[in-house]
Write an enzyme that holds these catalytic residues in place. Sequence first.
Site, PDB file in Angstrom:
ATOM      1  N   HIS A   1       0.519  -1.391  -0.514  1.00  0.00           N
ATOM      2  CA  HIS A   1       0.034  -0.382   0.038  1.00  0.00           C
ATOM      3  C   HIS A   1       1.176   1.576   0.233  1.00  0.00           C
ATOM      4  O   HIS A   1       2.074   0.950   0.802  1.00  0.00           O
ATOM      5  CB  HIS A   1      -0.981   0.099   1.402  1.00  0.00           C
TER       6      HIS A   1
ATOM      7  N   ALA B   1      -6.475   0.761  -6.001  1.00  0.00           N
ATOM      8  CA  ALA B   1      -6.209   0.958  -4.602  1.00  0.00           C
ATOM      9  C   ALA B   1      -7.614   2.174  -4.359  1.00  0.00           C
ATOM     10  O   ALA B   1      -8.660   2.689  -4.915  1.00  0.00           O
ATOM     11  CB  ALA B   1      -5.819   1.556  -3.229  1.00  0.00           C
ATOM     12  N   ALA B   2      -8.618   1.792  -3.100  1.00  0.00           N
ATOM     13  CA  ALA B   2     -10.256   2.100  -2.934  1.00  0.00           C
ATOM     14  C   ALA B   2      -9.872   3.748  -2.345  1.00  0.00           C
ATOM     15  O   ALA B   2     -10.274   5.053  -2.749  1.00  0.00           O
ATOM     16  CB  ALA B   2     -10.775   1.749  -2.107  1.00  0.00           C
ATOM     17  N   CYS B   3      -8.564   4.029  -2.485  1.00  0.00           N
ATOM     18  CA  CYS B   3      -8.001   5.429  -1.596  1.00  0.00           C
ATOM     19  C   CYS B   3      -7.142   6.384  -2.822  1.00  0.00           C
ATOM     20  O   CYS B   3      -7.266   7.459  -2.455  1.00  0.00           O
ATOM     21  CB  CYS B   3      -7.248   5.200  -0.553  1.00  0.00           C
ATOM     22  N   HIS B   4      -7.118   5.999  -3.708  1.00  0.00           N
ATOM     23  CA  HIS B   4      -7.177   6.313  -5.609  1.00  0.00           C
ATOM     24  C   HIS B   4      -6.948   5.338  -6.389  1.00  0.00           C
ATOM     25  O   HIS B   4      -6.557   5.409  -7.320  1.00  0.00           O
ATOM     26  CB  HIS B   4      -5.809   6.681  -5.115  1.00  0.00           C
TER      27      HIS B   4
END
Length: 358
Positions: free
Chosen positions: A55, A292-295
């Site tokens: 990550h 990824a969920a954050c980007h």
Amino acid sequence: MISAHPNEIVFLSGGTEANNMVLNMFKCQQKLQNGYGAGDEVVKLPHIITSSIEHVSITKPLEKLRDDGLVEVTFVDVDKTTHAIRVEDVLQAIQPQTTLISLMLANNETGVLQPVKELSEKLRPYQHSNRKIYLHTDACQAIGKIPVSVKDLSVDYLTIAGHKFYGPRIGALYVRGLGHCNGAPLQPMILGGGQENGYRAGTENVAMIVGLGKASELVSSNIHSYQSQLLSVRDYLEDSLQQKFGSLIHFNAKSSDSTRLPNTCNFSLVGKRFLGRAILQHCKVIIAGVGAACHSNAIVASPILLNSGIPSDIAVNAIRLSVGIKTSFADIDVAVEDIWNAYQAIAHPKSHSQSTEQ
């Protein structure tokens, strides 16, 4: 939930802070000039090993520490068949000044499990009284989907994020034997008051900590039923997609040689027009990510998928779906039909618009 002692837990803002806290502890405390110390003696920087599929809360801090001349870093590539790290490759990367190995327990985009337990076992011959290589695992993606035990994994540090298992957005860090002379070391990154036994200053968010505790309780009591439920629904999702799309679909990082989390499905529709973002823009019901969920705003192929051995023309079309403990087979039917309609809208735009008007 993770078989730890209460005194080994430090509450933090989330998984990102926990990862940064561990990594920053192993940097050289004195900035060096051109890699040299007093006289002409070469000063060996601390060496950290990690994988090429971590990550960004691991890779970005390490790249910054490396660029600032505070650590040396080795990013070990994963096996392109199993899509997991090879323990032998990690062991071969060990140097005399290696102080930390950080390896995620499960990848957040592919769901592929990494051999953390095997690595901890193989590290034992490398440990000596005057030298210790500490082992950290980012377990954020795995907790709540599979059983996770620090005793079983034999790690020194383990990162927890509450929102990954239906808790609030707060995190925690497990530190083996925290406070004991033979325990894993921990240095505060945020200074101030004496909260969290001096390891993390700032008034604790009690409500979120209680929420994290309750979510952990539920995982402890139900993890085996959660795992079974997630697996049956995820497999139904992949079977349904396969039946609907046939040779048009490619499941990323899914093979007989890889072991995955029971909730994660990463797939691509084959063809230049079927970018993951394009498919999702035409979906009417589902909300999903292309990485990824954050980007998830990235248009290019996910570096995680590329580093996992997925060809770029396939990786750029990727869509990541995750099922939850309350996802039903009926939900899956709706989602698959939604993706099919989105595909039709791109593959046959004129006929699709005409049928929509009718």
